[in-house]
Enzyme design. Sequence first.
Site, PDB file in Angstrom:
ATOM      1  N   ARG A   1       0.951  -0.893  -0.093  1.00 27.04           N
ATOM      2  CA  ARG A   1       0.165  -0.067   0.124  1.00 27.04           C
ATOM      3  C   ARG A   1       1.060   0.838  -0.628  1.00 27.04           C
ATOM      4  NH1 ARG A   1      -4.800   0.227   4.668  1.00 27.04           N
ATOM      5  NH2 ARG A   1      -2.490   0.364   6.011  1.00 27.04           N
TER       6      ARG A   1
ATOM      7  N   LYS B   1      -2.378   6.139   1.033  1.00 27.20           N
ATOM      8  CA  LYS B   1      -2.345   6.782   2.876  1.00 27.20           C
ATOM      9  C   LYS B   1      -1.876   8.047   2.511  1.00 27.20           C
ATOM     10  CE  LYS B   1      -3.008   4.982   7.091  1.00 27.20           C
ATOM     11  NZ  LYS B   1      -3.875   4.186   7.199  1.00 27.20           N
TER      12      LYS B   1
ATOM     13  N   GLU C   1     -16.110   6.615   4.219  1.00 29.80           N
ATOM     14  CA  GLU C   1     -15.396   6.143   5.135  1.00 29.80           C
ATOM     15  C   GLU C   1     -15.294   7.025   6.539  1.00 29.80           C
ATOM     16  OE1 GLU C   1     -11.092   5.395   5.214  1.00 29.80           O
ATOM     17  OE2 GLU C   1     -10.820   6.137   3.534  1.00 29.80           O
TER      18      GLU C   1
HETATM   19  C1  LIG Z   1      -5.376   3.389   7.926  1.00 28.38           C
HETATM   20  C2  LIG Z   1      -6.785   4.362   6.986  1.00 28.38           C
HETATM   21  C3  LIG Z   1      -7.950   2.970   7.192  1.00 28.38           C
HETATM   22  C4  LIG Z   1      -7.387   1.556   8.366  1.00 28.38           C
HETATM   23  O1  LIG Z   1      -6.416   0.793   7.523  1.00 28.38           O
HETATM   24  P1  LIG Z   1      -6.584  -0.860   7.974  1.00 28.38           P
HETATM   25  O2  LIG Z   1      -5.486  -1.177   6.804  1.00 28.38           O
HETATM   26  O3  LIG Z   1      -6.738  -1.270   7.974  1.00 28.38           O
HETATM   27  O4  LIG Z   1      -5.673   0.325   8.720  1.00 28.38           O
HETATM   28  C5  LIG Z   1      -8.988   3.432   6.757  1.00 28.38           C
HETATM   29  N1  LIG Z   1      -9.199   4.588   6.465  1.00 28.38           N
HETATM   30  C6  LIG Z   1      -8.154   5.278   6.413  1.00 28.38           C
HETATM   31  C7  LIG Z   1      -8.670   6.847   5.785  1.00 28.38           C
HETATM   32  C8  LIG Z   1      -6.732   5.482   6.430  1.00 28.38           C
HETATM   33  O5  LIG Z   1      -6.074   6.129   6.143  1.00 28.38           O
END
Ligand SMILES: *Cc1c(COP(=O)(O)O)cnc(C)c1O
Length: 340
Positions: free
Chosen positions: A82, A184, A220
């Site tokens: 990722r 991210k 989300e």
């Molecule tokens: C990091 C993150 C998540 C959760 O991802 P995981 O890999 O399950 O920790 C969900 N939404 C956003 C916007 C994130 O930055």
Amino acid sequence: MEKKNIQWDSIGFGYIQTEQRYVANYRDGKWDNGGLTDEANITLNECACVFQYAQTCFEGLKAYTTKDGKIVAFRPDLNAQRMVDSCNQLKMPALPVEQFIDAVKQVVKANAAYVPPYGSGATLYLRPFMMGTNSVIGVKPASEYQFRIFATPVGPYFKGGVRPLTVRISDLDRAAPHGTGHIKAGLNYAMSLYNIVDAHEQGYDENIYLDPQTRTKLEETGGANIILIKGNTLVTPKSGSILPSITRRSLLYVAKEYLGMEVEEREVYLSELDTFEECGLCGTAAVISPVGKIVDHGREICFPSGMTDMGAKTKKLYETLTGIQMGTIPAPEGWICEIM
Ligand SMILES: *Cc1c(COP(=O)(O)O)cnc(C)c1O
């Protein structure tokens, strides 16, 4: 190895400085071999690209002690991949997946005294991140970068038992339709700070963001994906601007392969919210936080699972995934990365 004298069950989700962190530098078109350092501070030029144009991305994962006393990490290869995707989108040089995983192992081994014991509910949180380090004033990507991973022990997310959350439907947007919501990047969080402070001031735990184009579909929250349950079906919103949560992807697999549930990744409309029985937010930090109530302006959606405990299906999902992580339930091939 002697563990640190820390009250594992009373630490929160904050930064506790540990001894060693990993640093690698990118210069002249390549990454160096990297290594550990005890220097926790970073000195950069005032004009570094990360300060001027926010050229930075990050990851988050955990290491913990399993029932049989091993220290492991959960699917670090997916975090590595990722971060490659985040780097590509931000015109940063991706760190090779193998080097990322090796760095995770080095940091965990060097800070093994900070890995909380099995059963404490606490874990060692790992924060990989990368930034453009050289000075850039005309808008362009940096040519030099630094990658780091530090470790900090974190307590159980819900101290004293779970508490279903009350969340609101946000009037502000998180990510543009063809923007950066799926990577991210720190910038996605900078723009969410105003809104999360406002949500807390109004008595809500979180903001649920809608698709900015039509404002009719769920995306989300600021830092967690959404799961919904109806009968024997697990539903999760599908959109190009959702961050692909590793927890959510793992839960979908667990639902299907371990619990015999149906899984649907599809558009989820605001208007159908009251047809679901359970709702949860998922991410590395809490694994699943149950949602008891969603407030859409005047309209309140109160899930039948209520405000005192996790819904039955959510609980099953939570227990199965955390059991896989802690070594009490057999894990799918490749999910558990044994470190020591
Ligand atoms: C990091 C993150 C998540 C959760 O991802 P995981 O890999 O399950 O920790 C969900 N939404 C956003 C916007 C994130 O930055």
